[in-house]
Design a protein around this motif. Structure first.
Motif, mmCIF file in Angstrom:
data_model
loop_
_atom_site.group_PDB
_atom_site.id
_atom_site.type_symbol
_atom_site.label_atom_id
_atom_site.label_comp_id
_atom_site.label_asym_id
_atom_site.label_seq_id
_atom_site.Cartn_x
_atom_site.Cartn_y
_atom_site.Cartn_z
ATOM 1 N N LEU A 66 0.749 -1.235 -0.072
ATOM 2 C CA LEU A 66 -0.193 -0.040 0.002
ATOM 3 C C LEU A 66 0.940 1.245 -0.195
ATOM 4 O O LEU A 66 0.601 2.139 -0.730
ATOM 5 N N ASN A 67 1.854 1.276 0.700
ATOM 6 C CA ASN A 67 2.846 2.515 0.920
ATOM 7 C C ASN A 67 3.726 2.536 -0.334
ATOM 8 O O ASN A 67 3.616 3.887 -0.926
ATOM 9 N N ASP A 68 4.219 1.458 -0.894
ATOM 10 C CA ASP A 68 4.760 1.419 -2.081
ATOM 11 C C ASP A 68 3.965 1.977 -3.415
ATOM 12 O O ASP A 68 4.689 2.655 -4.420
ATOM 13 N N SER A 69 2.744 1.672 -3.238
ATOM 14 C CA SER A 69 2.068 1.862 -4.571
ATOM 15 C C SER A 69 1.278 3.266 -4.465
ATOM 16 O O SER A 69 0.812 3.579 -5.607
ATOM 17 N N THR A 70 1.014 3.612 -3.213
ATOM 18 C CA THR A 70 0.382 4.882 -3.054
ATOM 19 C C THR A 70 0.969 6.148 -3.063
ATOM 20 O O THR A 70 0.247 7.191 -2.879
ATOM 21 N N ARG A 71 2.316 5.999 -2.676
ATOM 22 C CA ARG A 71 3.125 7.369 -2.412
ATOM 23 C C ARG A 71 3.157 8.004 -3.784
ATOM 24 O O ARG A 71 3.014 7.510 -5.098
ATOM 25 N N GLU A 72 3.487 9.377 -3.598
ATOM 26 C CA GLU A 72 3.400 10.328 -4.741
ATOM 27 C C GLU A 72 4.651 10.156 -5.711
ATOM 28 O O GLU A 72 4.830 10.307 -6.785
ATOM 29 N N ALA A 73 5.771 10.104 -4.997
ATOM 30 C CA ALA A 73 6.850 9.833 -5.694
ATOM 31 C C ALA A 73 7.627 8.730 -6.071
ATOM 32 O O ALA A 73 7.399 7.689 -5.241
ATOM 33 N N ALA A 74 7.308 8.251 -7.600
ATOM 34 C CA ALA A 74 7.675 7.125 -7.957
ATOM 35 C C ALA A 74 6.980 6.098 -7.681
ATOM 36 O O ALA A 74 7.623 5.123 -7.072
ATOM 37 N N PRO A 75 5.621 5.996 -7.602
ATOM 38 C CA PRO A 75 4.883 5.007 -6.967
ATOM 39 C C PRO A 75 5.200 3.411 -7.800
ATOM 40 O O PRO A 75 5.607 3.625 -8.879
ATOM 41 N N LEU A 76 5.119 2.412 -7.077
ATOM 42 C CA LEU A 76 5.490 1.086 -7.903
ATOM 43 C C LEU A 76 4.456 1.051 -8.951
ATOM 44 O O LEU A 76 3.231 1.129 -8.667
ATOM 45 N N SER A 77 5.203 0.712 -9.932
ATOM 46 C CA SER A 77 4.118 0.488 -11.198
ATOM 47 C C SER A 77 4.989 -0.415 -12.244
ATOM 48 O O SER A 77 6.106 -0.515 -12.125
ATOM 49 N N VAL A 78 4.130 -0.677 -13.306
ATOM 50 C CA VAL A 78 4.658 -1.776 -14.205
ATOM 51 C C VAL A 78 5.268 -0.460 -15.327
ATOM 52 O O VAL A 78 4.627 0.106 -15.700
ATOM 53 N N PRO A 79 6.744 -0.675 -15.460
ATOM 54 C CA PRO A 79 7.417 0.310 -16.359
ATOM 55 C C PRO A 79 6.814 0.068 -17.561
ATOM 56 O O PRO A 79 6.815 -1.071 -18.021
ATOM 57 N N ASP A 80 7.014 1.060 -18.415
ATOM 58 C CA ASP A 80 6.988 1.031 -19.948
ATOM 59 C C ASP A 80 7.549 -0.118 -20.726
ATOM 60 O O ASP A 80 8.809 -0.143 -20.402
ATOM 61 N N GLY A 81 7.144 -1.074 -21.340
ATOM 62 C CA GLY A 81 7.946 -1.988 -22.159
ATOM 63 C C GLY A 81 8.499 -3.287 -21.110
ATOM 64 O O GLY A 81 9.056 -4.129 -21.655
#
Ligand code: DC
Length: 219
Positions: free
Chosen positions: A176-191
């Motif tokens: 929850l912390n890693d994916s909802t933070r504003e700075a560089a949240p955890l996400s699947v990078p392009d490509g």
């Protein structure tokens, strides 16, 4: 020619073991970026610089020197490799890594690692922010239950105390912390190639990554 491979994903998805093994097979360096965030969180917390103390935070970040050696992390020449692997530092790193000041301070250190040869960088925003031009990008995940089970078994095998429900709750909180933070949240990078490893063995994941990188480097 040197190249960069990135592996991102949530806590406990098996990224570290997979990245270490793949780096060995590919004969390139493994960059554990989580260790850098852990080291900085540990030193800031020890210095009682809480996230709200912005003016002290910026000053402290200028003073802290982090060095990466093959199997260790040094903060101002002091080896903290053992100290950063505790459940307490798990949560401290999650809190401090959400601060844009901390992320900005660690960006250059991470980027310059590619100057020393080919690397596999493992973390949360390696394929999206740090190395968007990586030759191959992977996003590893697994269900929270599968990840908690792995962490539980890992701790037990090391003779450490472990409670499955506590580990599961901590994993959910960190997600929850890693994916909802504003700075560089955890996400699947392009490509990035998305791999759900819940039903895969470690060998299968490593082989998949190694084969894919070999193909990508050939092209
Ligand atoms: O992978 P790890 O559990 O050692 O990471 C520790 C913390 O650092 C985790 O809460 C997320 C954060 N982290 C990050 O924000 N960006 C990275 N590239 C690596 C780790």
């Amino acid at each position: 020619m040197s190249y960069v491979v990135t592996i991102d994903g949530p806590a406990g998805a098996g990224k570290s073991s997979v990245a270490k093994r793949a780096a060995k097979e590919l004969k390139i360096k493994y960059l554990d970026t989580g260790a850098i965030y852990r080291a900085i969180a540990l030193i800031l917390a020890k210095s009682e610089i809480t996230p709200e103390k912005k003016e002290f935070l910026n000053e402290a970040l200028k003073e802290i020197k982090i060095e990466l050696r093959d199997n260790s992390v040094l903060v101002n020449s002091f080896d903290v490799s053992g100290e950063i692997r505790t459940p307490e530092v798990d949560s401290l790193a999650s809190i401090y890594s959400a601060l844009p000041e901390v992320r900005a301070a660690l960006l250059t250190l991470q980027k310059e690692q590619k100057n020393y040869g080919s690397i596999i960088a493992e973390g949360r925003d390696e394929g999206s922010v740090v190395f968007p031009d990586a030759v191959a990008k992977f996003f590893l995940t697994a269900t929270p239950e599968a990840r908690a089970k792995r962490r539980y078994l890992e701790r037990i095998s090391k003779g450490q105390e472990a409670n499955y429900d506590e580990i599961l709750n901590a994993i959910k909180q960190r997600d929850l912390n890693d994916s909802t933070r504003e700075a560089a949240p955890l996400s699947v990078p392009d490509g990035a190639i998305f791999l759900d490893t819940s039903e895969m063995t470690e060998d299968e994941v490593v082989n998949f990554i190694v084969q894919h990188v070999k193909e990508a480097v050939k092209e």
